[in-house]
Design an enzyme around this catalytic site. Structure first.
Site, PDB file in Angstrom:
ATOM      1  CB  CYS A   1      -0.888  -0.047   1.234  1.00 20.87           C
ATOM      2  SG  CYS A   1      -2.040   1.282   1.266  1.00 20.87           S
TER       3      CYS A   1
ATOM      4  CB  CYS B   1      -3.202  -1.005   4.508  1.00 19.18           C
ATOM      5  SG  CYS B   1      -2.826   0.569   3.826  1.00 19.18           S
TER       6      CYS B   1
END
EC number: 2.8.1.13
Length: 395
Positions: free
Chosen positions: A100, A200
């Site tokens: 991410c 995330c």
């Protein structure tokens, strides 16, 4: 002073990052990334994006900085979620948080920030950055955060020099309690907010249910391998070369169902990962059962009793050439080069003494002490003192 776009996540760390930058005199803009809005797979209200974006907006209002939301859910699905499904399908365990940062926060988000005239992007990560001059070149260094309990440098282990040059980490010099104190003093709504858990931007998920969107349940067997199994009785052979020895040290133990006894059933080997203890639903063993290997081809899970089971331990791992990444490109090893480092194979693991060996096919990381649950698809990161030098995907 610079124009800095802060990734305001609705948490306390990015809130204080924005405050500190404003105090330093920068022109600060808050940007909230909406990366996921399928609430059907989350199991708690731990990380609903609506509440987070609202908190981020209230922080921006309090600090008197412009604020807007960007929807990156399409890129997030393509680059993170689809990749996760593919990796789990192949029996590997990806790390979405590392990806991410590489693919979303410091790529897509960074591009948007630069298109808005930003000089830098800032996040609430607990790490630090500085620069040195070498051969008339500026080289950026990624350093561990001051708060050893919260250091998040591992999650940024895939950043490049280019990405690092544009990044700021304002809370890296502070401890978490100090950050909360500042937030409380400034009366920010996030001061007491709990840290988000789970994936995330997605929040807490029941991984099997999340994966079932793409990966169908399929019944298979759970086999328990005894601690004293003969598969572990291999003497170290004579080797013709260092490379042969490295290959032997980093090999996985291969199991057959007949090496142990059948102790239960499961609904899909791809839902499990090495070192996992929960979710096996097998009781009655003197010591807890751990997953020591998954075989997605035969849909079999191999387990062993106790955290010191030999099936969990290995002293070396391998990273293919294409998956080796140096933040410090100037320190990258030549073929046959070696380097003593500190390394970790998961976030918050204490740093371990290790040696890197570079070969034509990739990089071997050999630890001084055997490591538990070295897992394919996860990242190994290596350090010198408190500087993160590079990382790679465990093969």
């Amino acid at each position: 002073m610079a124009r800095v776009i802060v990734g305001l996540s609705g948490g306390v760390d990015s809130s204080v990052a924005a405050y500190l930058l404003k105090e330093q005199g920068h022109e600060v803009i808050g940007l909230f990334m909406k990366n996921w809005h399928d609430d059907s797979v989350t199991i708690s209200n731990e990380c609903p994006w609506l509440e987070d974006s609202n908190d981020a907006m209230l922080v921006a209002e309090k600090l008197g900085i412009p604020f807007q939301t960007v929807d990156l859910s399409e890129q997030y699905k393509e680059r993170i979620v689809d990749y996760m499904f593919e990796e789990y399908k192949n029996g590997r365990t990806p790390n979405p948080d590392v990806l991410c940062n590489r693919e979303i926060k410091f790529d897509v988000f960074l591009e948007i920030a630069l298109s808005l005239g930003a000089d830098f992007v800032a996040t609430g990560h607990y790490c630090r950055k500085d620069s040195i001059q070498k051969n008339d070149q500026t080289i950026y260094r990624l350093l561990a955060g001051i708060d050893t309990n919260k250091d998040q440098s591992y999650f940024l282990c895939q950043l490049s020099q280019e990405q690092l040059s544009k990044a700021l980490f304002p809370v890296g010099e502070l401890t978490k309690p100090e950050v909360r104190t500042i937030a409380a003093q400034q009366d920010l709504i996030t001061a007491e907010k709990k840290d988000s858990q789970g994936l995330c931007f997605i929040g807490k998920v029941r991984l099997p249910e999340f994966l079932q969107q793409q990966l169908q349940p399929k019944e298979g067997v759970i086999v328990e391998i005894p601690y004293n199994s003969s598969v572990y009785n291999m003497e170290e052979p004579e080797f013709n070369s260092t490379k042969d020895r490295l290959h032997w040290l980093s090999r996985k133990t291969s199991y057959q169902p007949q090496d142990g006894k059948l102790v239960g059933k499961h609904q899909g080997a791809h839902y499990f990962t090495k070192g996992q203890r929960k979710g096996l639903a097998v009781g009655g063993t003197p010591l807890p059962l751990f997953v020591i290997e998954t075989d997605v081809e035969t849909n079999t899970i191999y387990t062993g009793q106790g955290s010191d089971h030999p099936g969990l331990l290995r002293s070396a791992l391998f990273v293919k050439s294409k998956d080796v990444h140096w933040i410090r490109e100037d320190l990258a090893l030549n073929i046959d080069g070696e380097l003593k480092v500190k390394a970790r194979i998961r976030y918050r693991q204490p740093l371990q003494d290790a040696t890197l060996y570079s070969t034509e096919s990739g990089l071997y990381v050999v630890f001084n002490q055997p490591q538990s649950a070295i897992t394919e698809g996860q990242f190994v990161a290596w350090y010198h003192n408190d500087e993160l030098l590079g990382s790679g995907v465990i093969s």
